[in-house]
Write an enzyme that holds these catalytic residues in place. Structure first.
Site, PDB file in Angstrom:
ATOM      1  N   ALA A  66      80.014  76.127   1.527  1.00  0.00           N
ATOM      2  CA  ALA A  66      78.861  75.229   1.502  1.00  0.00           C
ATOM      3  C   ALA A  66      79.298  73.919   2.147  1.00  0.00           C
ATOM      4  O   ALA A  66      80.501  73.628   2.220  1.00  0.00           O
ATOM      5  CB  ALA A  66      78.415  74.998   0.066  1.00  0.00           C
ATOM      6  N   GLY A 109      81.418  79.269  -0.460  1.00  0.00           N
ATOM      7  CA  GLY A 109      80.073  79.835  -0.360  1.00  0.00           C
ATOM      8  C   GLY A 109      79.952  80.856   0.765  1.00  0.00           C
ATOM      9  O   GLY A 109      79.104  81.748   0.704  1.00  0.00           O
ATOM     10  N   GLU A 112      81.107  83.955  -0.764  1.00  0.00           N
ATOM     11  CA  GLU A 112      80.077  84.394  -1.724  1.00  0.00           C
ATOM     12  C   GLU A 112      78.869  84.985  -1.005  1.00  0.00           C
ATOM     13  O   GLU A 112      78.282  85.966  -1.464  1.00  0.00           O
ATOM     14  CB  GLU A 112      79.667  83.207  -2.600  1.00  0.00           C
ATOM     15  CG  GLU A 112      80.806  82.772  -3.506  1.00  0.00           C
ATOM     16  CD  GLU A 112      80.494  81.504  -4.287  1.00  0.00           C
ATOM     17  OE1 GLU A 112      80.068  80.499  -3.669  1.00  0.00           O
ATOM     18  OE2 GLU A 112      80.665  81.507  -5.514  1.00  0.00           O
ATOM     19  N   GLU A 132      87.157  76.339  -3.912  1.00  0.00           N
ATOM     20  CA  GLU A 132      86.408  75.285  -4.617  1.00  0.00           C
ATOM     21  C   GLU A 132      87.267  74.467  -5.566  1.00  0.00           C
ATOM     22  O   GLU A 132      87.067  73.266  -5.745  1.00  0.00           O
ATOM     23  CB  GLU A 132      85.235  75.906  -5.409  1.00  0.00           C
ATOM     24  CG  GLU A 132      84.109  76.433  -4.545  1.00  0.00           C
ATOM     25  CD  GLU A 132      84.274  77.881  -4.121  1.00  0.00           C
ATOM     26  OE1 GLU A 132      85.407  78.407  -4.166  1.00  0.00           O
ATOM     27  OE2 GLU A 132      83.263  78.510  -3.749  1.00  0.00           O
TER      28      GLU A 132
HETATM   29  N1  DAK Z   1      81.747  71.621   4.770  1.00  0.00           N
HETATM   30  C1  DAK Z   1      81.525  70.684   5.707  1.00  0.00           C
HETATM   31  N2  DAK Z   1      82.252  70.607   6.863  1.00  0.00           N
HETATM   32  C2  DAK Z   1      83.219  71.505   7.054  1.00  0.00           C
HETATM   33  C3  DAK Z   1      83.511  72.515   6.107  1.00  0.00           C
HETATM   34  C4  DAK Z   1      82.705  72.553   4.917  1.00  0.00           C
HETATM   35  N3  DAK Z   1      82.845  73.514   3.963  1.00  0.00           N
HETATM   36  N4  DAK Z   1      84.539  73.247   6.555  1.00  0.00           N
HETATM   37  C5  DAK Z   1      84.888  72.729   7.753  1.00  0.00           C
HETATM   38  N5  DAK Z   1      84.086  71.679   8.053  1.00  0.00           N
HETATM   39  C6  DAK Z   1      84.132  70.843   9.253  1.00  0.00           C
HETATM   40  C7  DAK Z   1      85.287  69.862   9.202  1.00  0.00           C
HETATM   41  O1  DAK Z   1      84.952  68.718   8.448  1.00  0.00           O
HETATM   42  C8  DAK Z   1      85.464  69.559  10.677  1.00  0.00           C
HETATM   43  O2  DAK Z   1      84.454  68.633  11.053  1.00  0.00           O
HETATM   44  P1  DAK Z   1      84.835  67.311  11.910  1.00  0.00           P
HETATM   45  O3  DAK Z   1      85.850  66.607  11.130  1.00  0.00           O
HETATM   46  O4  DAK Z   1      85.363  67.873  13.213  1.00  0.00           O
HETATM   47  O5  DAK Z   1      83.536  66.600  12.049  1.00  0.00           O
HETATM   48  C9  DAK Z   1      85.156  70.883  11.348  1.00  0.00           C
HETATM   49  O6  DAK Z   1      84.394  71.635  10.386  1.00  0.00           O
HETATM   50  C10 DAK Z   1      86.395  71.678  11.701  1.00  0.00           C
HETATM   51  O7  DAK Z   1      87.186  71.777  10.532  1.00  0.00           O
HETATM   52  P2  DAK Z   1      88.744  71.390  10.506  1.00  0.00           P
HETATM   53  O8  DAK Z   1      89.048  70.327  11.494  1.00  0.00           O
HETATM   54  O9  DAK Z   1      89.085  71.138   9.089  1.00  0.00           O
HETATM   55  O10 DAK Z   1      89.384  72.759  11.038  1.00  0.00           O
HETATM   56  P3  DAK Z   1      90.795  73.375  10.640  1.00  0.00           P
HETATM   57  O11 DAK Z   1      90.964  74.565  11.519  1.00  0.00           O
HETATM   58  O12 DAK Z   1      91.869  72.339  10.621  1.00  0.00           O
HETATM   59  O13 DAK Z   1      90.617  73.855   9.109  1.00  0.00           O
HETATM   60  C11 DAK Z   1      89.493  74.976   7.277  1.00  0.00           C
HETATM   61  C12 DAK Z   1      89.708  74.883   8.821  1.00  0.00           C
HETATM   62  C13 DAK Z   1      88.385  76.016   7.046  1.00  0.00           C
HETATM   63  C14 DAK Z   1      90.788  75.467   6.618  1.00  0.00           C
HETATM   64  C15 DAK Z   1      89.118  73.577   6.729  1.00  0.00           C
HETATM   65  O14 DAK Z   1      88.033  73.067   7.511  1.00  0.00           O
HETATM   66  C16 DAK Z   1      88.669  73.637   5.320  1.00  0.00           C
HETATM   67  O15 DAK Z   1      89.483  73.655   4.395  1.00  0.00           O
HETATM   68  N6  DAK Z   1      87.346  73.593   5.079  1.00  0.00           N
HETATM   69  C17 DAK Z   1      86.794  73.531   3.746  1.00  0.00           C
HETATM   70  C18 DAK Z   1      86.871  74.877   3.047  1.00  0.00           C
HETATM   71  C19 DAK Z   1      86.333  74.799   1.655  1.00  0.00           C
HETATM   72  O16 DAK Z   1      86.865  74.082   0.782  1.00  0.00           O
HETATM   73  N7  DAK Z   1      85.252  75.522   1.381  1.00  0.00           N
HETATM   74  C20 DAK Z   1      84.597  75.536   0.079  1.00  0.00           C
HETATM   75  C21 DAK Z   1      83.477  74.505   0.060  1.00  0.00           C
HETATM   76  S1  DAK Z   1      82.678  74.389  -1.533  1.00  0.00           S
HETATM   77  C22 DAK Z   1      75.915  76.809  -4.436  1.00  0.00           C
HETATM   78  C23 DAK Z   1      76.498  77.953  -4.001  1.00  0.00           C
HETATM   79  C24 DAK Z   1      77.739  77.902  -3.406  1.00  0.00           C
HETATM   80  C25 DAK Z   1      78.392  76.710  -3.246  1.00  0.00           C
HETATM   81  C26 DAK Z   1      77.793  75.559  -3.665  1.00  0.00           C
HETATM   82  C27 DAK Z   1      76.548  75.600  -4.260  1.00  0.00           C
HETATM   83  N8  DAK Z   1      74.652  76.859  -5.058  1.00  0.00           N
HETATM   84  C28 DAK Z   1      74.075  78.152  -5.377  1.00  0.00           C
HETATM   85  C29 DAK Z   1      73.843  75.710  -5.206  1.00  0.00           C
HETATM   86  C30 DAK Z   1      79.676  76.719  -2.561  1.00  0.00           C
HETATM   87  C31 DAK Z   1      80.538  75.702  -2.532  1.00  0.00           C
HETATM   88  C32 DAK Z   1      81.589  75.705  -1.520  1.00  0.00           C
HETATM   89  O17 DAK Z   1      81.679  76.559  -0.663  1.00  0.00           O
END
Ligand code: DAK
Length: 258
Positions: A66, A109, A112, A132
């Protein structure tokens, strides 16, 4: 409807393809993207010309979760009252089979969303995880439930509590994905699988999907009863008559979805 965060195509024969299309943000599932994904799924589900739906991302990312930036300042009231959850829930209501074609990051997400699909075809570069916990939250759309049902408690705990990631090969070994293919061909293979599903009798496919889904919710006895009702119901369809007549006449069945 025109979309900005997804691309929707109708692929012959009878396959609908939805591409998540926020490549710069690794297809992070923003509220805007989810607001488009939901009606796109409903539209393809209602289209009698479509028998199976494929959701994919890019080679680099199916979806990195997400959108963290969009969620960062949300309050509990926002999370409870927003219709965001309803949008995520749409995928659960889709009656036609849905296949996730996953390459690269499939996190949070994104993982998921893939698990909410009926089958997953992965590329060799796919990485699955629920990070998360590293953000001070936990999975909110099945990451503690569907994942545990598939990979078991021990591994699910490790993934959810320590951000352990699974490679495509591990995901295959644990039964999270159906197939793993090279990056160059995974989407083509997912579309082939979708075409195979879409060539089956539509009502039988719909009810078979429903029955398999129910197995996660019902006791064995309830599930068997439920399955039997759906099985009986199919004997009221023209496709059951056609399928069995075609077998006896040694020809290919012509499904009408009636
Ligand atoms: N959200 C927003 N932006 C994201 C992102 C994310 N989840 N993942 C990557 N990006 C963006 C980065 O900010 C970056 O943007 P800029 O800085 O260039 O503007 C761009 O994508 C490229 O990412 P990186 O520069 O970080 O690329 P790397 O290759 O170095 O790293 C990575 C890739 C995937 C390992 C890293 O980006 C990363 O750790 N991303 C976050 C992964 C994460 O923590 N995902 C879980 C998010 S929480 C719900 C249902 C579900 C959910 C919520 C509510 N409801 C039913 C209401 C789910 C929650 C989640 O998923």
């Amino acid at each position: 409807m025109t979309y900005e965060n997804i691309l929707v195509e109708r692929i012959d024969p009878r396959v609908g393809l939805i591409r998540l299309n926020r490549p710069k943000a690794l297809n992070a599932l923003s509220p805007e993207l989810m607001a488009e994904l939901s009606p796109a799924l409903i539209e393809l589900d209602a289209d009698a010309g479509i028998g199976c739906i494929v959701i994919t991302g890019s080679e680099r990312a199916f979806a990195a979760g997400a959108d963290i930036k969009a969620m960062a300042h949300a309050s509990v009231v926002d999370m409870l009252t927003d219709d965001l959850i309803a949008r995520w829930e749409t995928i659960r209501g889709v009656k036609k089979p849905v296949i996730a074609a996953v390459s690269g990051f499939c996190l949070g997400g994104g993982c998921e969303l893939a698990m909410a699909c009926d089958m997953i075809v992965a590329s060799e570069s796919a990485v699955f995880g629920q990070p998360e916990i590293t953000l001070g939250i936990m999975p909110g759309f099945g990451g503690t439930q569907r994942l545990t049902a598939t990979v078991g408690k021990a591994l699910a705990m490790e993934i959810v509590l320590t951000d352990r990631r699974l490679t495509a090969a591990e995901a295959l070994a644990y039964g999270l994905v159906n197939h793993v293919y090279p990056v160059e061909t995974y989407l083509e293979e997912a579309l082939k699988l979708a075409a195979k599903v879409a060539a089956m009798a539509p009502l039988a496919a719909r009810l078979a999907k429903e029955a398999v889904g129910k197995s996660f919710e019902l006791s064995l006895n309830e599930g068997l009863e439920y399955e039997r009702r759906l099985f009986h119901m199919l004997f009221a369809t023209a496709d059951q008559k056609e399928g069995m007549a075609a077998f006896a006449e040694k020809r290919k069945p012509q499904w009408t979805g009636r």
